[in-house]
Write an enzyme that holds these catalytic residues in place. Structure first.
Site, PDB file in Angstrom:
ATOM      1  N   GLY A 400       0.845  -1.187   0.000  1.00  0.00           N
ATOM      2  CA  GLY A 400       0.000   0.000   0.000  1.00  0.00           C
ATOM      3  C   GLY A 400       0.877   1.232   0.000  1.00  0.00           C
ATOM      4  O   GLY A 400       1.772   1.363   0.847  1.00  0.00           O
ATOM      5  N   ALA A 401       0.649   2.138  -0.949  1.00  0.00           N
ATOM      6  CA  ALA A 401       1.473   3.350  -1.014  1.00  0.00           C
ATOM      7  C   ALA A 401       1.376   4.143   0.278  1.00  0.00           C
ATOM      8  O   ALA A 401       2.370   4.707   0.756  1.00  0.00           O
ATOM      9  CB  ALA A 401       1.032   4.204  -2.201  1.00  0.00           C
ATOM     10  N   ASN A 404       3.360   2.372   3.007  1.00  0.00           N
ATOM     11  CA  ASN A 404       4.795   2.474   2.768  1.00  0.00           C
ATOM     12  C   ASN A 404       5.347   3.763   3.377  1.00  0.00           C
ATOM     13  O   ASN A 404       6.392   3.761   4.038  1.00  0.00           O
ATOM     14  CB  ASN A 404       5.095   2.453   1.267  1.00  0.00           C
ATOM     15  CG  ASN A 404       4.818   1.109   0.635  1.00  0.00           C
ATOM     16  OD1 ASN A 404       4.722   0.093   1.313  1.00  0.00           O
ATOM     17  ND2 ASN A 404       4.671   1.097  -0.672  1.00  0.00           N
ATOM     18  N   TYR A 471      -4.644  -7.214  -8.674  1.00  0.00           N
ATOM     19  CA  TYR A 471      -5.316  -6.743  -7.461  1.00  0.00           C
ATOM     20  C   TYR A 471      -6.645  -7.470  -7.252  1.00  0.00           C
ATOM     21  O   TYR A 471      -7.351  -7.782  -8.212  1.00  0.00           O
ATOM     22  CB  TYR A 471      -5.598  -5.232  -7.554  1.00  0.00           C
ATOM     23  CG  TYR A 471      -4.373  -4.356  -7.504  1.00  0.00           C
ATOM     24  CD1 TYR A 471      -3.862  -3.915  -6.285  1.00  0.00           C
ATOM     25  CD2 TYR A 471      -3.734  -3.941  -8.675  1.00  0.00           C
ATOM     26  CE1 TYR A 471      -2.749  -3.094  -6.232  1.00  0.00           C
ATOM     27  CE2 TYR A 471      -2.615  -3.127  -8.634  1.00  0.00           C
ATOM     28  CZ  TYR A 471      -2.126  -2.701  -7.406  1.00  0.00           C
ATOM     29  OH  TYR A 471      -1.021  -1.896  -7.364  1.00  0.00           O
ATOM     30  N   ARG A 473      -9.248  -6.104  -4.815  1.00  0.00           N
ATOM     31  CA  ARG A 473      -9.575  -5.110  -3.803  1.00  0.00           C
ATOM     32  C   ARG A 473     -11.002  -4.578  -3.936  1.00  0.00           C
ATOM     33  O   ARG A 473     -11.440  -3.800  -3.089  1.00  0.00           O
ATOM     34  CB  ARG A 473      -8.584  -3.945  -3.880  1.00  0.00           C
ATOM     35  CG  ARG A 473      -8.760  -3.074  -5.098  1.00  0.00           C
ATOM     36  CD  ARG A 473      -7.589  -2.157  -5.409  1.00  0.00           C
ATOM     37  NE  ARG A 473      -7.048  -1.420  -4.308  1.00  0.00           N
ATOM     38  CZ  ARG A 473      -5.980  -0.602  -4.421  1.00  0.00           C
ATOM     39  NH1 ARG A 473      -5.391  -0.448  -5.607  1.00  0.00           N
ATOM     40  NH2 ARG A 473      -5.520   0.046  -3.378  1.00  0.00           N
ATOM     41  N   ARG A 535      -4.330   5.762  -9.736  1.00  0.00           N
ATOM     42  CA  ARG A 535      -4.782   4.402 -10.021  1.00  0.00           C
ATOM     43  C   ARG A 535      -5.966   4.508 -10.987  1.00  0.00           C
ATOM     44  O   ARG A 535      -7.130   4.407 -10.596  1.00  0.00           O
ATOM     45  CB  ARG A 535      -5.208   3.681  -8.741  1.00  0.00           C
ATOM     46  CG  ARG A 535      -4.121   3.540  -7.689  1.00  0.00           C
ATOM     47  CD  ARG A 535      -3.011   2.603  -8.164  1.00  0.00           C
ATOM     48  NE  ARG A 535      -2.048   2.320  -7.097  1.00  0.00           N
ATOM     49  CZ  ARG A 535      -0.961   3.042  -6.863  1.00  0.00           C
ATOM     50  NH1 ARG A 535      -0.714   4.115  -7.619  1.00  0.00           N
ATOM     51  NH2 ARG A 535      -0.122   2.717  -5.889  1.00  0.00           N
ATOM     52  N   GLY A 595      12.256   9.770 -11.374  1.00  0.00           N
ATOM     53  CA  GLY A 595      12.794   8.421 -11.505  1.00  0.00           C
ATOM     54  C   GLY A 595      14.298   8.407 -11.320  1.00  0.00           C
ATOM     55  O   GLY A 595      14.844   9.112 -10.464  1.00  0.00           O
ATOM     56  N   GLY A 627       7.466   0.848  -5.084  1.00  0.00           N
ATOM     57  CA  GLY A 627       7.784   1.429  -3.789  1.00  0.00           C
ATOM     58  C   GLY A 627       8.833   2.515  -3.849  1.00  0.00           C
ATOM     59  O   GLY A 627       9.067   3.215  -2.851  1.00  0.00           O
ATOM     60  N   ASP A 630       7.292   5.926  -3.250  1.00  0.00           N
ATOM     61  CA  ASP A 630       6.920   6.101  -1.851  1.00  0.00           C
ATOM     62  C   ASP A 630       8.147   6.366  -0.994  1.00  0.00           C
ATOM     63  O   ASP A 630       8.104   7.172  -0.058  1.00  0.00           O
ATOM     64  CB  ASP A 630       6.190   4.859  -1.339  1.00  0.00           C
ATOM     65  CG  ASP A 630       4.960   4.535  -2.167  1.00  0.00           C
ATOM     66  OD1 ASP A 630       4.659   3.338  -2.339  1.00  0.00           O
ATOM     67  OD2 ASP A 630       4.315   5.481  -2.651  1.00  0.00           O
TER      68      ASP A 630
END
Length: 688
Positions: A400-401, A404, A471, A473, A535, A595, A627, A630
């Site tokens: 989960g962002a 994290n 996912y 969810r 998302r 990045g 991740g 995050d």
């Protein structure tokens, strides 16, 4: 009358029975079956089945120059690590159409040389070797025959071979960090003799260095696996009885030593926990011995697959550069290290800054400094590369962002509260236990008996590629979040709120909660950070997503989009233009994730408008990209809360983002305060 061995049917017998040529039968059992007609293939298959014919694969391989055999030499087959690695290598060989030949050396260099000669005689196409010691002449003979070789877990001087194994320095760092955080101050290090075994030498050196770095005390005891336990018991008894002001712990260098230490604990009636017990290597029984033994689990399946992948790459390109692949362990925290003094959550003072730039007083321990909210899911990470449909083993973690970032800030010593919902099920309990072990305040984590915990399955990517994730969810407990869940929140001492674009994507009620919490944090005078974390699949339309996210970002002080997210949300291309878009809407700072290239800051946090581009840190091998964003957010937010300037904040974000991609998992690479300072110390000029 002489008994004769039964005659095995031959290729000629099958050809005669099928009315086919020997060439056609050879093609059928080789790599050219598609050249035969369907009718001929059926005749050959029927004849072979009736005769009970089985082709001689070794003879065929020797004749064609491709045996499809991989040889494996293990130093000690009794070691649980060897068994687990062997299983991973055999799986990888089978998936690629190879067979595995296994030889055990019992840590005897003479046996090692004999087995190497035997495997060479069988024309193996590659070797995976767990070296027993100095076998340079034997390895030199193998190298002369151009047999690709991977050294497993150990290194040999001057051996021109790829190396795959555990990051031993990281493993010891993680172990000492965990023991120190649990309050243990003296550590008894138990190892097999380290002579000529590079992995043991590395772990021992890291242990001695790590003690000094953390202000811990310790001693080393060597124990051969076949030696009586009495010397160990005597040494351990003396260690424990020596007066000390803080709890003591035993750290075991491998699975054999963990077993020996467990026997000694039982013989001496030592309660694990009061005296800590921790081992490198996860063994099946470690979770069964009360109160559960804390371990660092090696990703044995992944190590095995990496070894085979190295061999095949070397077969394809014998001139490629030598690989040295180090895998990260996973902490499996259990009761054997749970009874030390509670960790100190403030290894350095927190300076909280409100929207006016004034220092704020520290909150009382009963109220959170930082509030985070969103969805935590149980994640299953593939142990081996490949499509999820073909993977047999997974490792359970949380994902989960939002979590994290929460975990990252908690590890750095901030008091963090977590607001969310999980199902009243085993996965929800796993999440709650994990978050509490990370030091999060979970009083506002609600267990919902009517809806399940969200799940996800993640592929193991290779060569730095983004892994594919599946996912599960929809209708999860977190999607039921609403403003009612915040009724009991006390925000009077809140210093910071971190929000993302994930909760508003889950449901309309969770979207209302997002707006409510940002408004309440603003009213309380807390600073607010917002990471879009787009998302798109959770939204009804791109327009709805863009409008909602931008409205929430307009309520934040610090906005942290990725470059692609910023372009989509703002309709602008350059980092400068994207930053202007959010500054025009009320943000005080915009930090854009670029990045590997680093990060870009633009804002007024220094009292005047300032722009700065900060290059990223080079990473030799990208293991898992999920991740990283995050981790970048953790670095930026923590640095700003520490009172650092924007350039230093982006630098820390770049550093943590680079560390995150070196390990498998979403938050496994996030450091505690001590490790952060050690990482910064490696770049004195950059952070000057």
């Amino acid at each position: 009358m002489t008994n004769r061995a039964p005659r095995h049917p031959t290729l000629h017998d099958v050809a005669s029975a099928a009315g086919a040529s020997k060439t056609s039968v050879s093609r059928y059992f080789g790599d050219e079956r598609e050249r035969l007609s369907a009718a001929l293939q059926e005749r050959i298959a029927t004849a072979a089945a009736q005769l009970g014919f089985s082709p001689n694969r070794i003879a065929r391989g020797l004749k064609g120059g491709h045996s499809r055999l991989i040889g494996m030499l293990v130093a000690d087959i009794r070691n649980p690590f060897s068994v687990a690695i062997m299983h991973g290598i055999e799986q990888a060989c089978r998936q690629r159409g190879y067979s595995l030949m296994l030889c055990n050396t019992d840590n005897d260099p003479g046996q090692e040389r004999a087995h190497l000669e035997l495997l060479s005689a069988y024309r193996v196409e590659g070797l995976v070797i767990n070296p027993a010691g100095s076998s340079q002449p034997a390895l030199g003979a193998i190298a002369a025959q151009n047999i690709p070789t991977v050294l497993l877990d150990r290194r040999l001087d001057h051996a021109l071979a790829d190396v795959v194994g555990l990051d031993n320095h990281l493993a010891i760092d993680m172990a000492l960090d965990h023991l120190a955080a649990q309050g243990y101050r003296e550590v008894f290090y138990l190892s097999e003799p380290a002579t000529q075994v590079s992995s043991r030498e590395q772990r021992l050196a890291s242990f001695r260095h790590g003690l000094a770095l953390r202000g811990l005390h310790g001693e080393v005891h060597y124990q051969a696996p076949d030696r009586s336990d009495e010397p160990l018991q005597a040494a351990l008894s003396a260690f424990i009885q020596r007066p000390a002001a803080a709890p003591k712990a035993v750290l075991c260098a491998n699975g054999n030593m963990t077993l020996a230490a467990t026997r000694a604990f039982q013989a001496l009636a030592i309660r694990p926990g009061a005296t800590g017990l921790m081992g490198i290597d996860e063994l099946d029984w470690c979770g069964l011995v009360e109160p559960g033994i804390t371990t660092l689990a090696q990703p044995t399946a992944a190590i095995g697959h990496s070894a085979v992948a190295c061999l095949l790459k070397r077969l394809a390109d014998p001139t490629r550069a030598i690989d040295d692949i180090q895998h990260s362990p996973t902490l499996m925290a259990r009761g054997s290290t749970a009874a030390g003094t509670p960790p100190c959550h403030h290894q350095r003072p927190l300076v909280a800054v409100d929207s006016r730039g004034d220092d704020l007083p520290m909150p009382s321990p009963s109220t959170p400094e930082i509030l985070t909210f969103g969805e935590a899911m149980t994640m299953f990470v593939a142990e081996t590369p490949g499509p999820l449909a073909e993977v047999e083993q997974f490792r359970r973690r949380i994902a989960g962002a939002d979590t994290n970032v929460a975990i990252g800030l908690a590890r750095l010593g901030f008091g963090v509260a977590w607001l969310s919902r999980v199902g009243d099920d085993g996965f929800g309990e796993f999440i709650r236990r994990t978050l509490e072990q990370e030091g999060l305040d979970c009083r506002h984590l609600i267990s919902d008996s009517a809806t399940p915990t969200g799940l996800l399955f993640k592929e193991r990517a290779e060569d730095g590629q983004d892994p594919r994730v599946s996912y599960f969810r929809r209708g999860s407990a977190a999607s039921q979040l609403s403003c009612d869940d915040a009724n009991d929140l006390d925000l009077s001492a809140l210093k910071h709120l971190h929000a993302t674009g994930i909760p508003p994507a889950l449901s309309s009620s969770a979207r209302e909660l997002s707006h409510h919490l940002l408004a309440q944090a603003r009213a309380a005078g807390a600073s607010i950070s917002f990471d879009p974390n787009l998302r798109p699949s959770l939204w009804h339309s791109e327009g709805e997503m863009r409008d909602t996210i931008n409205r929430l970002a307009a309520q934040a002080d610090w906005v942290l989009p990725g470059l692609a997210e910023g372009r989509l949300l703002s309709g602008r291309e350059s980092p400068e233009a994207i930053a202007d878009f959010y500054l025009e809407r009320g943000a005080k700072a915009v930090v854009i994730k670029l990045g590997p290239q680093g990060g870009y800051y633009r804002g007024t946090l220094s009292g005047r408008e300032q722009s700065v581009s900060v290059p990223g840190f080079a990473v030799a091998e990208v293991v898992d990209t999920v991740g990283a964003g995050d981790a970048f957010a953790v670095g930026v937010i923590s640095a700003l809360l520490d009172g650092l300037d924007p350039r230093q904040a982006v630098l820390r974000g770049n550093l943590l983002g680079a560390e995150a991609v070196k390990v498998i998992g979403d938050m496994e690479g996030l450091p505690d305060r001590q490790r952060l300072e050690a990482l910064i110390a490696k770049h004195p000029e950059t952070f000057a």
